[in-house]
Design a protein around this motif. Structure first.
Motif, mmCIF file in Angstrom:
data_model
loop_
_atom_site.group_PDB
_atom_site.id
_atom_site.type_symbol
_atom_site.label_atom_id
_atom_site.label_comp_id
_atom_site.label_asym_id
_atom_site.label_seq_id
_atom_site.Cartn_x
_atom_site.Cartn_y
_atom_site.Cartn_z
ATOM 1 N N ALA A 23 -3.050 -11.791 -10.500
ATOM 2 C CA ALA A 23 -2.544 -10.412 -10.511
ATOM 3 C C ALA A 23 -2.526 -9.869 -11.944
ATOM 4 O O ALA A 23 -2.963 -8.741 -12.210
ATOM 5 N N GLN A 24 -2.027 -10.682 -12.886
ATOM 6 C CA GLN A 24 -1.955 -10.226 -14.281
ATOM 7 C C GLN A 24 -3.349 -9.923 -14.830
ATOM 8 O O GLN A 24 -3.571 -8.910 -15.493
ATOM 9 N N ASN A 25 -4.297 -10.811 -14.563
ATOM 10 C CA ASN A 25 -5.661 -10.608 -15.082
ATOM 11 C C ASN A 25 -6.321 -9.387 -14.456
ATOM 12 O O ASN A 25 -7.054 -8.653 -15.128
ATOM 13 N N LEU A 26 -6.059 -9.171 -13.173
ATOM 14 C CA LEU A 26 -6.642 -7.982 -12.529
ATOM 15 C C LEU A 26 -6.160 -6.715 -13.227
ATOM 16 O O LEU A 26 -6.947 -5.813 -13.523
ATOM 17 N N ARG A 27 -4.851 -6.658 -13.533
ATOM 18 C CA ARG A 27 -4.330 -5.465 -14.210
ATOM 19 C C ARG A 27 -4.865 -5.375 -15.638
ATOM 20 O O ARG A 27 -5.241 -4.290 -16.088
ATOM 21 N N THR A 28 -4.930 -6.530 -16.325
ATOM 22 C CA THR A 28 -5.449 -6.505 -17.703
ATOM 23 C C THR A 28 -6.888 -5.990 -17.724
ATOM 24 O O THR A 28 -7.310 -5.300 -18.651
ATOM 25 N N LEU A 29 -7.641 -6.328 -16.685
ATOM 26 C CA LEU A 29 -9.040 -5.894 -16.628
ATOM 27 C C LEU A 29 -9.173 -4.456 -16.110
ATOM 28 O O LEU A 29 -10.264 -3.982 -15.868
ATOM 29 N N GLY A 30 -8.023 -3.819 -15.909
ATOM 30 C CA GLY A 30 -8.055 -2.385 -15.611
ATOM 31 C C GLY A 30 -8.044 -2.039 -14.138
ATOM 32 O O GLY A 30 -8.217 -0.873 -13.775
ATOM 33 N N ARG A 31 -7.853 -3.023 -13.289
ATOM 34 C CA ARG A 31 -7.861 -2.701 -11.866
ATOM 35 C C ARG A 31 -6.554 -2.004 -11.488
ATOM 36 O O ARG A 31 -5.473 -2.557 -11.659
ATOM 37 N N SER A 32 -6.677 -0.800 -10.950
ATOM 38 C CA SER A 32 -5.466 -0.017 -10.677
ATOM 39 C C SER A 32 -5.092 0.000 -9.197
ATOM 40 O O SER A 32 -3.995 0.443 -8.847
ATOM 41 N N GLY A 33 -5.963 -0.475 -8.343
ATOM 42 C CA GLY A 33 -5.707 -0.375 -6.895
ATOM 43 C C GLY A 33 -4.592 -1.295 -6.424
ATOM 44 O O GLY A 33 -3.982 -2.034 -7.198
ATOM 45 N N ALA A 34 -4.348 -1.242 -5.111
ATOM 46 C CA ALA A 34 -3.226 -1.985 -4.515
ATOM 47 C C ALA A 34 -3.442 -3.492 -4.585
ATOM 48 O O ALA A 34 -4.532 -3.996 -4.285
ATOM 49 N N ILE A 35 -2.384 -4.185 -5.030
ATOM 50 C CA ILE A 35 -2.393 -5.654 -5.038
ATOM 51 C C ILE A 35 -1.108 -6.118 -4.362
ATOM 52 O O ILE A 35 -0.013 -5.710 -4.744
ATOM 53 N N THR A 36 -1.248 -6.973 -3.370
ATOM 54 C CA THR A 36 -0.070 -7.568 -2.725
ATOM 55 C C THR A 36 -0.014 -9.040 -3.106
ATOM 56 O O THR A 36 -1.036 -9.741 -3.057
ATOM 57 N N LEU A 37 1.173 -9.487 -3.505
ATOM 58 C CA LEU A 37 1.369 -10.899 -3.875
ATOM 59 C C LEU A 37 2.412 -11.494 -2.930
ATOM 60 O O LEU A 37 3.559 -11.038 -2.901
ATOM 61 N N ILE A 38 1.994 -12.503 -2.182
ATOM 62 C CA ILE A 38 2.862 -13.109 -1.163
ATOM 63 C C ILE A 38 3.217 -14.527 -1.596
ATOM 64 O O ILE A 38 2.316 -15.325 -1.892
ATOM 65 N N GLY A 39 4.510 -14.864 -1.639
ATOM 66 C CA GLY A 39 4.897 -16.212 -2.061
ATOM 67 C C GLY A 39 5.994 -16.774 -1.174
ATOM 68 O O GLY A 39 6.985 -16.101 -0.889
ATOM 69 N N ALA A 40 5.835 -18.020 -0.761
ATOM 70 C CA ALA A 40 6.813 -18.640 0.137
ATOM 71 C C ALA A 40 8.157 -18.862 -0.558
ATOM 72 O O ALA A 40 9.209 -18.795 0.076
ATOM 73 N N GLU A 41 8.126 -19.121 -1.875
ATOM 74 C CA GLU A 41 9.382 -19.376 -2.589
ATOM 75 C C GLU A 41 10.055 -18.045 -2.941
ATOM 76 O O GLU A 41 9.379 -17.090 -3.312
ATOM 77 N N ALA A 42 11.376 -18.035 -2.836
ATOM 78 C CA ALA A 42 12.107 -16.792 -3.144
ATOM 79 C C ALA A 42 12.247 -16.590 -4.651
ATOM 80 O O ALA A 42 12.551 -15.504 -5.118
ATOM 81 N N GLU A 43 12.018 -17.643 -5.422
ATOM 82 C CA GLU A 43 12.149 -17.609 -6.894
ATOM 83 C C GLU A 43 11.105 -16.703 -7.553
ATOM 84 O O GLU A 43 9.977 -16.625 -7.079
ATOM 85 N N LEU A 44 11.459 -16.126 -8.689
ATOM 86 C CA LEU A 44 10.426 -15.524 -9.539
ATOM 87 C C LEU A 44 9.496 -16.653 -9.963
ATOM 88 O O LEU A 44 9.963 -17.786 -10.184
#
Ligand SMILES: Cc1cc2nc3c(=O)[nH]c(=O)nc-3n(C[C@H](O)[C@H](O)[C@H](O)COP(=O)(O)OP(=O)(O)OC[C@H]3O[C@@H](n4cnc5c(N)ncnc54)[C@H](O)[C@@H]3O)c2cc1C
Length: 412
Positions: A23-44
């Protein structure tokens, strides 16, 4: 080159190292579209290497845990993600392009990145209580709570994680024994040249080892366990920590049609076999390594590098073959172990430096054809950097060893 259309929805499943870095690299490379990040752990998202190292020795204050987060809450906010933490993916339909979630909802994707990592291989021995394993922050906290002076800890498994836990435990004054059915398990970590020195390091620090004997049972309950070995011996323990490897987290992909063989099998560009626009990265991915065939590399640098590679493929349309840096580290007492490349059992190795004399050493490996393919160093970062450079230019093992000897002479 242009990437996959910015309006297309990228869904990343797995919110740990590989997932958050994508996700971080996609934004760094300028991608502005929708990104969903799904994680089983509730932790950051947090980093796992400290779980068997610094965190075990920390005071478990909020500050010490925060120091090991992969991203802060405000950085996460800036990424502008549709963030679903505490939510496991339960299924994948690659025809409809939909990921099913544990709450019964589903989410559609245009591009999917599978980054679900691995879980600790479950202990085959299940006494009432007292067997602990290590993969998550909670696991690490549970182990740390048992590390008090005089506690009898049996660690089953002499891999990097098991031996790091043993080193931490003995530092707390625990009575520690490491058991492994392989006669020389530390050779897997550092090669036969350094294995006996590493065993000696552990025994000098008070860790007992029972190598070449397997565990057949663990009986009892926390505080009063008996670990039964296949040579008939019985070890008393208050806690047993079982570190016998990991298994890729692919259960949710069972009906997906993807090729699942000890991980999600990919092509050289990390595209999952069996579907369009699906990538697999990090510990869950099994990909064709140029020198070693299909492998799953369960190492930090690989997960991070693969995240960068796939983000570039998505954001910029870069169509390349992933090439691994093959870099791993481990900390054991005052040893900083680094490995780069790999060891070919059919090849030869050359040792430069002397651990006993100047506290640092390098072992350079050649493959069966005599080509340099990797190295391990202990407490010698300059040599490691030199070796990495020389491996990239395909230098012969003798040239690498000669340059390292020059480093030794310059330092003398
Ligand atoms: C104790 C320990 C010490 C380590 N030390 C070192 C070291 O010294 N050096 C080194 O190079 N490497 C080390 N590693 C390995 C390194 O941490 C891993 O290679 C790295 O974490 C891999 O990242 P990943 O994102 O691929 O997978 P993971 O870190 O396993 O993360 C996968 C994430 O996906 C989530 N997930 C799983 N299934 C689902 C699902 N169905 N839906 C949603 N989310 C899901 C998981 O909960 C997890 O948060 C260590 C690992 C451990 C456990």
């Amino acid at each position: 080159m242009s990437g996959i259309g910015a309006d297309r929805h990228v869904v990343i499943v797995g919110a740990s190292l590989a997932g958050i870095r994508t996700a971080q690299n996609l934004r760094t490379l300028g991608r502005s579209g929708a990104i969903t990040l799904i994680g089983a752990e509730a932790e950051l998202p947090y980093d796992r290497p400290p779980l068997s190292k610094d965190l075990l020795k920390s005071d478990w204050s909020a500050e010490s845990i925060e120091a090991f987060r992969l991203v802060t809450a405000s950085e996460l906010g800036e990424l502008d993600l549709d963030l679903r933490l505490g939510m496991a993916a339960t299924g994948l339909d690659t025809t409809a392009r939909v990921v099913a979630l544990a709450d019964g909802t589903s989410i559609a994707y245009d591009v999917l990145v599978i980054a679900t990592g691995a879980t600790a291989r479950p202990s085959p021995w299940r006494p009432e209580s007292g067997v602990l394993q290590l993969r998550t922050l909670d696991d690490s906290r549970a182990i740390a709570q048992r590390l008090t002076p005089g506690e009898r800890i049996v660690v089953v498994g002499g891999g990097f994680i098991g031996t790091e836990i043993a080193a931490a435990a003995v530092g707390f004054g625990c009575d520690v024994t490491v058991v492994d059915p392989v006669p020389e398990p530390m050779a897997r970590l550092v090669g036969p040249e350094l294995a006996s020195s590493l065993v000696r390091l552990h025994s000098e620090n008070g860790v007992q080892t029972r190598f070449g004997v397997g565990v057949v049972d663990i009986r009892g309950a926390a505080g009063d366990l008996t670990v039964v070995l296949d040579d008939g011996a019985e070890l008393a323990a208050s806690t047993a920590v079982v570190g016998i490897g990991s298994i890729p987290a692919t259960g949710w992909l069972a009906d997906s049609g993807l090729t699942l063989e000890n991980g999600v099998v990919t092509d050289p560009g990390l595209r999952a076999l069996g579907a369009q626009d699906v990538y697999a990265i990090g510990d869950v991915a099994r990909w064709p390594h140029a020198g070693r065939g299909l492998i799953r590399a369960e190492h930090w640098t690989n997960a991070s590098d693969q995240a960068r590679f796939v983000a570039a493929a998505i954001a910029q349309g870069i169509d390349a073959e992933y090439s691994s840096t093959d870099y791993v580290w481990s900390d054991q007492y005052d040893w900083k172990i680094h490995t780069v490349g790999w060891r070919d059992p059919a090849g030869a190795s050359v040792v430069v430096g002397d651990l006993a004399v100047d506290g640092r050493v390098a072992v350079v490996h050649a493959d069966a054809s005599g080509r340099a393919c990797g190295a391990v160093t202990v407490n010698w970062v300059r040599a490691l950097n030199q070796i990495r450079r020389l491996l990239m230019t395909d230098s012969p093992p003798a040239v690498i060893a000669e340059q390292l000897e020059q480093l030794v002479q310059r330092a003398a």
